[in-house]
Design a protein around this motif. Structure first.
Motif, PDB file in Angstrom:
ATOM      1  N   VAL A 294      -3.581  12.467  -4.281  1.00 40.42           N
ATOM      2  CA  VAL A 294      -2.901  11.993  -3.061  1.00 40.42           C
ATOM      3  C   VAL A 294      -2.949  13.071  -1.983  1.00 40.42           C
ATOM      4  O   VAL A 294      -3.242  12.788  -0.819  1.00 40.42           O
ATOM      5  CB  VAL A 294      -1.444  11.582  -3.365  1.00 40.42           C
TER       6      VAL A 294
ATOM      7  N   ASP B 231       0.837  -1.200   0.000  1.00 37.66           N
ATOM      8  CA  ASP B 231       0.000   0.000   0.000  1.00 37.66           C
ATOM      9  C   ASP B 231       0.876   1.255   0.000  1.00 37.66           C
ATOM     10  O   ASP B 231       0.551   2.258  -0.636  1.00 37.66           O
ATOM     11  CB  ASP B 231      -0.913   0.012   1.226  1.00 37.66           C
ATOM     12  N   TYR B 232       1.998   1.175   0.742  1.00 38.49           N
ATOM     13  CA  TYR B 232       2.936   2.299   0.764  1.00 38.49           C
ATOM     14  C   TYR B 232       3.427   2.605  -0.651  1.00 38.49           C
ATOM     15  O   TYR B 232       3.466   3.764  -1.075  1.00 38.49           O
ATOM     16  CB  TYR B 232       4.111   1.948   1.679  1.00 38.49           C
TER      17      TYR B 232
ATOM     18  N   ILE C  42      -2.542  13.471   2.618  1.00 36.95           N
ATOM     19  CA  ILE C  42      -1.176  12.943   2.715  1.00 36.95           C
ATOM     20  C   ILE C  42      -0.199  14.037   2.285  1.00 36.95           C
ATOM     21  O   ILE C  42      -0.406  14.706   1.272  1.00 36.95           O
ATOM     22  CB  ILE C  42      -1.031  11.695   1.814  1.00 36.95           C
ATOM     23  N   ASN C  43       0.841  14.209   3.087  1.00 38.53           N
ATOM     24  CA  ASN C  43       1.865  15.191   2.751  1.00 38.53           C
ATOM     25  C   ASN C  43       2.812  14.575   1.730  1.00 38.53           C
ATOM     26  O   ASN C  43       3.713  13.807   2.072  1.00 38.53           O
ATOM     27  CB  ASN C  43       2.627  15.561   4.028  1.00 38.53           C
TER      28      ASN C  43
ATOM     29  N   LEU D  87       1.933   1.974  -3.367  1.00 42.22           N
ATOM     30  CA  LEU D  87       0.820   2.511  -4.146  1.00 42.22           C
ATOM     31  C   LEU D  87       0.694   4.020  -3.945  1.00 42.22           C
ATOM     32  O   LEU D  87       0.397   4.762  -4.883  1.00 42.22           O
ATOM     33  CB  LEU D  87      -0.471   1.818  -3.717  1.00 42.22           C
ATOM     34  N   VAL D  88       0.947   4.472  -2.702  1.00 44.08           N
ATOM     35  CA  VAL D  88       0.917   5.904  -2.430  1.00 44.08           C
ATOM     36  C   VAL D  88       2.032   6.589  -3.227  1.00 44.08           C
ATOM     37  O   VAL D  88       1.819   7.631  -3.854  1.00 44.08           O
ATOM     38  CB  VAL D  88       1.066   6.192  -0.919  1.00 44.08           C
TER      39      VAL D  88
ATOM     40  N   LYS E  71       3.388   5.568  -6.024  1.00 41.77           N
ATOM     41  CA  LYS E  71       2.997   5.591  -7.436  1.00 41.77           C
ATOM     42  C   LYS E  71       1.906   6.626  -7.663  1.00 41.77           C
ATOM     43  O   LYS E  71       1.855   7.251  -8.714  1.00 41.77           O
ATOM     44  CB  LYS E  71       2.512   4.209  -7.879  1.00 41.77           C
ATOM     45  N   GLY E  72       1.028   6.771  -6.673  1.00 36.67           N
ATOM     46  CA  GLY E  72      -0.040   7.764  -6.779  1.00 36.67           C
ATOM     47  C   GLY E  72       0.519   9.161  -6.937  1.00 36.67           C
ATOM     48  O   GLY E  72      -0.042   9.979  -7.673  1.00 36.67           O
TER      49      GLY E  72
ATOM     50  N   PHE F 267       6.598  12.061   1.651  1.00 38.82           N
ATOM     51  CA  PHE F 267       6.770  10.787   0.962  1.00 38.82           C
ATOM     52  C   PHE F 267       7.871  10.880  -0.094  1.00 38.82           C
ATOM     53  O   PHE F 267       8.630   9.954  -0.309  1.00 38.82           O
ATOM     54  CB  PHE F 267       5.450  10.332   0.327  1.00 38.82           C
TER      55      PHE F 267
END
Lengths: 251, 334
Positions: free
Chosen positions: B211, B196-197, B216-217, B199-200, B202-203, B221
């Motif tokens: 995102v 899932d991390y 989400i900051n 995926l964030v 890639k998002g 990331f």
């Protein structure tokens, strides 16, 4: 500001170079209220959303949310306070199954902040949320690739992503555009349900008929200014609105 | 009658990966082969190869690590043209520690990997908000700038560089250290990107506004991704410092920036395995073409073009597709 106000927009303005996209717009919003924002193309509706969520920096003016000034915060912090929006252009991960598209929203720190929020297996939560917005579980729609889904489902996916954040204010930017009447009819109950749960909703819309039916109050924008504010009926009968949409009669 | 190519997952794929009902040796092998092949390959190759090709293998592994590092950044939406920055900073970190304080390579290499990752992250922190080509330009310029700074201020040995580093105990330690790290990095970060991390991450490259819209900051990331990529690159630089027993301005040359990108693109970006495969093809090919003298770079270029035109999706994606799916022609109405 009083306790009954959830959101207060005060004298919000934005200029892009010499263009006045938004000019001294003020309004407020109570919890559980559904506010429609309408206006011709280029009247500053989406700019208004971008300014409230601060995807765009306002030139002047302030925004308060739950009694807190938010117009200086970065967008992700505004989301964490409980403002969720959808985008006019839906852009999911086309090569991932629909439910995997929910993961980013479920990864949000907002989920961790909320006491009694949804925890646990993200995939299972995603499937539950998608069922809420009408992804039929028996037909396994949630497992289909997002790229293979019709527009109606993509808009509902976008809505589910916002619902996942458990916000107090939803801002829906042209959720109905590009949808058939049947698709709109299938989304309206979801919005009604959100409102019954006490969420405030701002809807930017071009589909006036559908909007007037569900909105408590409507704001009309033209050339970046608010030209009318009132119930659906008042707004529909207002001269300013008629001239904005139909043009003034030549004398 | 028009025909259309249809791709369908092989039954064995569905049974062994989606449903995970392994009922025969064949299915187990089907599942294990893609994992075992690179592991066994990487561990056996050094034994099979001669001394010269063992050296080539070292540089293959280094470029594979740089390509993986590039791929991780690219997955997060940061297209870097400056893998040489990561490589060079790591190389100098290890070199300085070893040259001035005589620290053992087994300490300098991990320290340089972490410190190098941090330094590179700090270098790129101010430009994290830039997107696309603007970010790329900055990554291209920083290594070039660092070379000039070293030349002008004569720090760290100036143009002469620092020599007389402690070598690693033996060539077997060298080769198995880098192979072990390559396999670990490859499998761990592949897993990370699938989580899932990942995926964030890639998002962020796909649609950063959506995102942000999840509260989400994205800059935090991006910093994490930059640190991971920087550390991998810095490790390979630190490692090479001890192999060459020298560190100098050449660690910032453009080769270290461009070849990893070529490897990732030829192999297939987005999978890390593709980047590795690309390095395993391109580096030995460049060595094998040495016999052609001046024409070497021309032939090399021709091969690159052929690969990219013939398999634009990347070699790895092609192999993966053939392994998991079969194709058939179906008739389309009208």
């Amino acid at each position: 500001m009083s306790d009954t106000q959830l959101l207060k927009v005060d004298n919000l303005s934005k200029s892009f170079g010499g263009v006045r996209a938004l000019h001294h717009v003020s309004f407020d919003l109570k919890p559980g209220e559904l506010l429609g924002v309408i206006g011709p193309n280029g009247s500053g509706k989406t700019t208004l959303v971008n300014l409230i969520t601060r995807f765009v920096k306002p030139t002047s003016g302030t925004v308060w949310f739950k009694g807190k000034k938010i117009s200086h915060l970065p967008p992700y912090k505004i989301v964490r306070l409980g403002v969720a929006r959808t985008f006019q252009m839906v852009k999911p991960f086309y090569n991932l199954p629909a439910f995997k598209n929910m993961i980013i929203s479920l990864y949000s720190p907002r989920m961790k902040q909320l006491a009694g929020g949804r925890y646990g297996d993200r995939d299972a939560v995603a499937l539950d949320l998608l069922e809420e917005v009408g992804f039929e579980r028996d037909a396994h729609v949630a497992y289909k690739l997002a790229g293979a889904l019709p527009q109606g489902y993509l808009k509902r996916l976008e809505l589910a992503k916002a619902i996942a954040l458990e916000p107090d204010l939803f801002i829906l930017d042209e959720l109905f555009s590009g949808l058939s009447l049947a698709e709109v009819a299938s989304i309206v109950p979801i919005i009604e349900k959100m409102r019954i749960a006490g969420k405030a909703i701002i809807m930017i819309e071009h589909r006036l008929k559908e909007l007037f039916r569900i909105a408590d109050r409507v704001i009309v924008m033209n050339y970046g200014e608010k030209i009318a504010d009132g119930t659906s009926k008042d707004v529909m009968e207002s001269e300013a609105v008629k001239s904005a949409y139909l043009g003034t009669e030549a004398d | 009658m028009k025909k259309r190519k249809e791709r369908i997952d092989r039954g064995i794929k569905v049974r062994s990966t989606d449903i995970f009902a392994l009922s025969s040796w064949r299915e187990m092998i089907y599942l294990a082969l893609p994992r075992l092949l690179p592991i066994v390959g990487c561990l056996m190759l050094p034994i099979v190869l001669g001394v010269y090709w063992q050296k080539v293998l070292l540089s293959v592994a280094v470029f594979a690590l740089l390509a993986i590092s590039w791929d991780i950044l690219a997955q997060t939406g940061m297209v870097s043209l400056g893998q040489a920055l990561f490589f060079g900073v790591g190389a100098y970190c290890a070199g300085v520690l070893n040259h001035y304080w005589g620290v053992s390579p087994f300490i300098t290499i991990p320290v340089a990997a972490i410190a190098g990752g941090l330094i590179c992250t700090l270098f790129l922190l101010p430009v994290l908000r830039l997107r696309g080509i603007y970010f790329s330009m900055v990554t291209l310029i920083i290594p070039i700038m660092l070379v000039r700074i070293i030349e002008a201020t004569k720090i760290f040995g100036g143009t002469e560089g620092l020599s007389g580093m402690t070598p690693l105990p033996s060539k077997w330690v060298e080769i198995y250290l880098i192979m072990g790290v390559l396999l670990t990095v490859l499998f761990c970060f592949r897993r990370m990107l699938d989580s899932d991390y990942g995926l964030v991450l890639k998002g962020i490259s796909d649609n950063d506004r959506s995102v942000i819209n999840a509260g989400i900051n994205i800059y935090w990331f991006k910093v994490q991704s930059l640190f991971i990529a920087g550390s991998i690159g810095a490790f390979s630089g630190a490692f090479m410092t001890h192999v060459y027993m020298f560190v100098g301005m050449p660690v910032f040359v453009l080769d270290y920036s461009i070849l990893p990108i070529a490897a990732a693109v030829v192999g297939g970006p987005g999978t890390l395995a593709g980047a590795t495969l690309g390095a395993f093809l391109l580096v030995p090919m460049s060595e094998a073409l040495r016999g052609f003298g001046g024409l070497r770079i021309v032939l090399y270029g021709v091969f690159l073009v052929v690969f990219i035109v013939a398999l634009p999706e990347g070699i790895f994606h092609y192999i993966q597709r053939k392994y998991h799916q079969f194709e058939r022609w179906v008739e389309v109405e009208k």
